[in-house]
Structures are given as structure tokens and as C-alpha cells.
Design an enzyme around this catalytic site. Structure first.
Site, short mmCIF file in Angstrom:
data_model
loop_
_atom_site.label_atom_id
_atom_site.label_comp_id
_atom_site.label_asym_id
_atom_site.label_seq_id
_atom_site.Cartn_x
_atom_site.Cartn_y
_atom_site.Cartn_z
N THR B 92 81.72 48.50 -26.37
CA THR B 92 80.77 49.53 -26.82
C THR B 92 80.07 50.18 -25.63
O THR B 92 80.23 49.74 -24.48
CB THR B 92 79.71 48.91 -27.77
OG1 THR B 92 78.95 47.93 -27.04
CG2 THR B 92 80.35 48.25 -28.98
N LYS B 121 78.69 46.75 -19.09
CA LYS B 121 77.94 46.02 -18.06
C LYS B 121 76.46 45.87 -18.37
O LYS B 121 75.76 45.10 -17.69
CB LYS B 121 78.16 46.59 -16.67
CG LYS B 121 77.92 48.06 -16.46
CD LYS B 121 78.30 48.43 -15.02
CE LYS B 121 78.66 49.88 -14.85
NZ LYS B 121 79.76 50.42 -15.59
N VAL B 148 83.14 45.84 -13.11
CA VAL B 148 83.03 46.27 -11.71
C VAL B 148 84.40 46.72 -11.24
O VAL B 148 85.31 45.92 -11.09
CB VAL B 148 82.54 45.12 -10.79
CG1 VAL B 148 82.33 45.65 -9.38
CG2 VAL B 148 81.27 44.51 -11.33
N GLY B 150 86.91 48.56 -12.73
CA GLY B 150 88.03 48.31 -13.63
C GLY B 150 89.35 48.79 -13.03
O GLY B 150 90.39 48.20 -13.26
N GLY B 203 84.98 66.36 -14.29
CA GLY B 203 85.03 65.14 -15.11
C GLY B 203 84.69 63.89 -14.32
O GLY B 203 84.91 62.77 -14.78
N ASP B 217 73.64 52.14 -12.02
CA ASP B 217 75.02 51.70 -12.21
C ASP B 217 75.45 50.80 -11.05
O ASP B 217 76.03 49.73 -11.25
CB ASP B 217 75.94 52.92 -12.34
CG ASP B 217 77.38 52.52 -12.53
OD1 ASP B 217 77.74 52.10 -13.65
OD2 ASP B 217 78.16 52.59 -11.55
N LYS B 221 76.32 46.58 -11.10
CA LYS B 221 77.53 45.98 -10.53
C LYS B 221 77.18 44.94 -9.47
O LYS B 221 77.82 43.89 -9.37
CB LYS B 221 78.43 47.07 -9.96
CG LYS B 221 79.05 47.95 -11.04
CD LYS B 221 79.67 49.20 -10.45
CE LYS B 221 80.25 50.09 -11.53
NZ LYS B 221 80.49 51.47 -11.03
N GLY B 307 88.44 54.85 -14.92
CA GLY B 307 88.44 55.64 -16.14
C GLY B 307 88.78 54.70 -17.29
O GLY B 307 88.95 53.50 -17.09
#
Lengths: 334, 334
Positions: B92, B121, B148, B150, B203, B217, B221, B307
Site C-alpha cells: 500500500t 517504508k 531501499v 528496489g 516522471g 525519503d 531508507k 520504479g
């Protein structure tokens, strides 16, 4: 874990010191109790079923220039044949013509069901497919993470971290000495021989730098990576090899030249022009590998090449790895 | 392996597609037979004890904007409480104020002995020490490699590759969006707002980039890395956080500015001046982590941030990892 250590130069002695220093960590964290019962170099062997203390071996070698005061008649192949061993650690000097004596040490150990860790890349460069087959035939583990970036665990990264993904291609700067020389030529305008003698003074290049300069060291590492990570059964004779020389390929502003080893389209080692500021543009003695993974973007691992200390640390990692492989195996059998 | 997937946005749908596509590989290479029996998003849940085909869920969601044509009365916590599950996958959206609804999903699963994989996270940033303790108390595995990098398996690298060595310190560029913006400001002379709107058009930055720009963010991490790799039981309130803004620290020629997260001397996120050409000098949207290891030189892992596709691939890696952890555990018990 009963261990014989073959080769007692920088890597061998560092490993001996390190495995003593890490004794508690290895036991408590990983359940490994290493017992070094034999050490050999070209002068002979020291044997002690109770385990050889670092001080004893190091002092004897320093004092007498050899591991035993007198020749006790034991040689490496005798040790492999006559002692009851779990693991042979091979750290002798690389010989890219024959792979010996490491090649015989490794084959002989495998045939007798002894697991093998090697930091010597010559036998792998020349005969890796055969060695992998021999290990598999005899059901022994064969570990060699110190052969490629002992200071930077490239192999382990590719194997363990990328699992569940498909690795398509490997590309990298695999030799710190030539990277240093190229960086000095391009960024500081040195001549090739000036950069080389500077590197020798700094202990970056060896007295005989041939295997670095002609690209053989990089090619040997590419062979190991391709066999291990891509499952390609190649040897050094399958690699198109050219090293570094004064005729650098032309590069424009925003570009630089690196000695690149790549697995495809054809396996080769050669000077290539790359974009400045890209993740492959690492200078000094750094090594870098680009892992091209199907499901991910490209991933880069960067680190220094190995000195004796780093290569010795890679053996410790392999010992831990061996222990875990053996545990998993017993689970599968019983 | 009976799985519930909570969250069905970009990451959730990509994971569903990928686990279908990789079915054979997972079974043959890793002995994993995943069965996705429930999928929930905020609109409700789709349940099928035989396993939910990707096409069914995706089409229903596309057609009706929700996972079930009508509300079947099932909600995520019901799924966790009422179905017999081996694994809950939490994808989610992150909420850094409360950590919800992910936080409840995770605690509820753990209490019922269900293993957890999360790519969200926020619950970790806010309550990682408590979550680790809850997992351990209930004997469940808790995996979060997608939180962290991905796209770049930093956690896995630190955990698996550096074993047998002592990791002392972590330092890195952990946010691709701010790295892109800083690179454009410094290298191309853009204003902050120009660089940001360019990043949004491409993007790279989200419509609401607050959590990237203010350093939260990156700090989240850092919390995850410090807990997982350094064993420090910290949360985001222990990190001194500042983000990027127009008052860049002064840098001379041969230097550049990066938003750096570092574990010591005090855990913090802030803009720092670094040397150009050093392994930390990666541009564009790249992330990089410097691992400072006692026995080795510094090692750097570089790759893109994640992404949806990359984060989904990280869940697959975690599923494989889970399988292996469970196998090792059964070995230790029996």
C-alpha cells in the site's frame, strides 16, 4: 573444520593471522571452528594435528625462511593424500602457462573429497570448466571469491544478490593497475612509461606488470565471472584479448578511455571509449562491474582491487559460505 | 505458499504479473510454488482459494475501478484474520504520519504467525525496532528489500555479501529524484523550480515531491539500513534531517553537491560537498551506497532507484529468500 593451507606468502600469512583473530566471531556467529593443521609453501610443510598457531608458523618462516627448520619430507601433495582434511586453501602464485602447482593441488584435493578454496586464478583461467566438473563429480564445494576483486565481492554479489533475476551480461573494469595508468595518462597527460613507473613506485604495479598490461589478468577474471555467473563454459583461449598501449582510441571532450572486459556480443578485453560521469567512469585503482539484469536496471559494484589483506578476508567469507553450503546439503540428504 | 497481496497499485499489479510469468523458474530453480489467494486494495478484496489469475484481477480492476464488482464485505484485516496464509505482501501507499494502513496489516499478520514482505517504508521508518521485535517474538520472517533501492539490492548486498566482515558505517545517495535535481542545478545551471518541473515532466519526481525534497525519503531508507545492517535500533525521529533547497553549500572546481545520508558520527541527511570523480559522484537518478567495512576497502553499489517494476522484482527476490530461510530453520529444528 580441518584445513590445509598451501602457499604462505602475503595472502597465506594474512589469512592465517585473520582466522586466528576472527576465531570467536566465526564460532559464535557462524558455527565454524577452523583448525589449520597443515601449512605448506615451496620449502616444505608444517604440520600440527592440534592446529598451528599463527606465531609459530610466522616466526619459523621469518627466522628460517621456510616453514620447518629441516625438511621433514612432507610436500603439498603428501599433505593432501595423507592427512584427513575437510578443506584445502590454495594461495600459491599464479602461473598462466601451466596453472601449476595449484592445478594439481586442486584436482588432487577434489578427487579425495576435500573441499577447495582458491585465491589463485591461473588454474581457473586455464581449466575452469574441467575444475567445475571435477568438483561436481566428487561432490565437493569449490569456492574462489578471492580471484575476482578479493577486496570487492563481485562474485558473491552476482550470485547471491541477483538470485531470482536473470543476469544477461557482464562488463567491467577488472584490473586496478591498468585503470590507474590510463587515468594518469588521460587526466594528467603522463606518458605510458611515466605512468607505469609511478604506479610501480606506489606499489600499484608489480615489478613485472606484463599480465596486467597485456589484458591477461582482466581476461582471467572475465573467464571466472562468465563461468560462475553466466554459466558459460569458457576458458581464457575463448577471450579476444588486447591490453593497454600508447595508441589510445580517440576520445572527445566528455569521454574517456578504459580497459573494458565484456561478456558479449563476443567475450573480449580491450580499450574502449566511455562517457565521462557514467557509473563505469571510475578512476584511480578502482574496479567496477556492470551487471545487466533482465528485471532490473543496470547495477554497478565499485571497489578497489585486492591486496593480500583483502584477498585473505575473501577466504574467510568463503569459509563461512562453505559451512552454509554443507548445512544446506545435509538438510537435503536427511 | 499461500499469499495475500495488500495494495494493488503499480507495485502490486507488477508483482502479480511477474509472479505469474516466473512461475516455472520459481518452482524449478527455487522450489517455490506461490499461490496468490487474496488481493485487497482500498476498494475491497478478491479471494480465490485456487489462486487468482493475473488477467482476472487486472481486468476487474480496470473495468470496475475495484477488485470486486460489488463489495463482498471482506477487508484486508479480515483476510489476515480469516484465511489460512503463509505470507502477506504489503504494497500500500506510504503514510509517514501514521504508517497506516500498512502498520496494522503487518502487526496483525505477525501476531497470527504469517510471514511478511513489505515494500512500504513508512511503517519501518516510524516503528522498525518494534516491528523487528514483533517478528522475532512470533517467529515469523520479515523481509523488506524493496524499501531501499528496489531496483538495486542494497540491503541484500550488505547482508549477504559482507558477512564474515564487520560493517562499520553506511553513507549514500538514497533518493534518485533529488539527485537528478541537484545534478541539473549544478551541471546545467538550472534553477531549483526549473529542475523540479523538468523532473516532474519526465516522471522522475512525483506530483507531490515533498517527501523527496525534504529528505524524509532518504531518512526512512537510512533508518532501515541502520537497523538491518548495523543493528542500530533507530527510528526516523533519531535522524537529523535537512533536504535540498536553493542555498547550496559552496563548492569549488573539482567538487559537487549531493544529498548524503550517513549513519555516523551522528545519523543525518543533508547536502554535502564531495569530490568530483569519486565513486559517490554519480549523477542523474542514480543512487549509491558506500559500505565502510573493517577488513576491506570501501565498497560502492550504484544503481537506479526503483520504479514499480523493479520494486515488484524485489518482492520476488524476497519470496525466494523466505523459502530459503524456512528451509534452514526446519534444518535447525529437526
Amino acid at each position: 573444520m580441518r584445513i590445509a593451507l598451501l602457499g604462505y606468502g602475503t595472502v597465506g600469512t594474512s589469512f592465517h593471522r585473520l582466522i586466528n583473530a576472527k576465531k570467536n566471531l566465526l564460532k559464535e556467529k557462524y558455527g565454524v571452528v577452523p583448525q589449520l593443521i597443515a601449512i605448506c609453501d615451496r620449502s616444505g610443510c608444517m604440520i600440527n594435528e592440534e592446529g598451528i598457531p599463527y606465531e609459530t608458523a610466522y616466526k619459523t618462516k621469518t627466522k628460517f625462511g621456510r616453514l620447518s627448520e629441516e625438511d621433514n619430507g612432507m610436500h603439498p601433495l603428501d599433505v593432501i593424500r595423507e592427512l584427513s582434511l575437510d578443506l584445502m586453501v590454495e594461495t600459491t602464485t599464479a602461473n598462466f602457462k601451466t596453472g601449476e602447482p595449484a592445478l594439481s593441488h586442486i584436482f588432487e584435493s577434489m578427487k579425495r573429497g576435500i573441499h577447495v578454496i582458491t585465491t589463485n586464478k591461473a588454474p581457473l583461467a586455464l581449466h575452469m570448466p574441467a575444475l567445475l566438473e571435477e568438483a561436481s563429480l566428487n561432490g565437493v564445494e569449490f569456492l574462489y571469491s578471492g580471484t575476482v576483486g578479493g577486496g570487492t565481492p563481485f562474485i558473491s554479489f552476482g550470485e547471491k544478490v541477483l538470485r531470482g533475476n536473470s543476469l544477461k551480461e557482464i562488463k567491467g573494469i577488472l584490473n586496478g593497475t591498468t585503470n590507474y595508468i590510463l587515468t594518469r595518462i588521460i587526466d594528467s597527460g603522463l606518458e605510458m612509461n611515466e605512468a607505469l613507473s609511478e604506479a610501480q613506485k606506489l606499489g600499484i604495479a608489480e615489478a613485472d606488470p606484463t599480465l596486467d598490461l597485456n589484458g591477461f589478468d582482466s581476461a582471467a577474471k572475465l573467464v571466472i565471472l562468465m563461468n560462475h555467473l553466466l554459466g558459460k563454459r569458457v576458458t581464457i583461449s575463448d577471450i579476444k584479448i588486447s591490453g593497454i598501449n600508447e595508441n589510445l582510441p580517440k576520445c572527445e571532450s566528455g569521454q574517456t578511455v578504459k580497459l573494458i572486459a565484456s561478456s558479449s556480443p563476443e567475450p573480449k578485453v580491450s580499450m574502449e571509449v566511455i562517457k565521462r560521469g557514467s557509473p563505469m567512469d571510475v578512476g584511480s585503482t578502482y574496479n567496477v562491474i556492470e551487471f545487466n539484469v533482465e528485471e532490473l536496471d543496470k547495477i554497478y559494484v565499485t571497489g578497489r582491487g585486492a591486496g593480500g589483506q583483502e584477498t585473505a578476508a575473501s577466504i574467510i567469507r568463503d569459509v563461512v559460505e562453505l559451512k552454509e553450503k554443507l548445512m544446506q546439503k545435509s538438510y537435503q540428504i536427511y
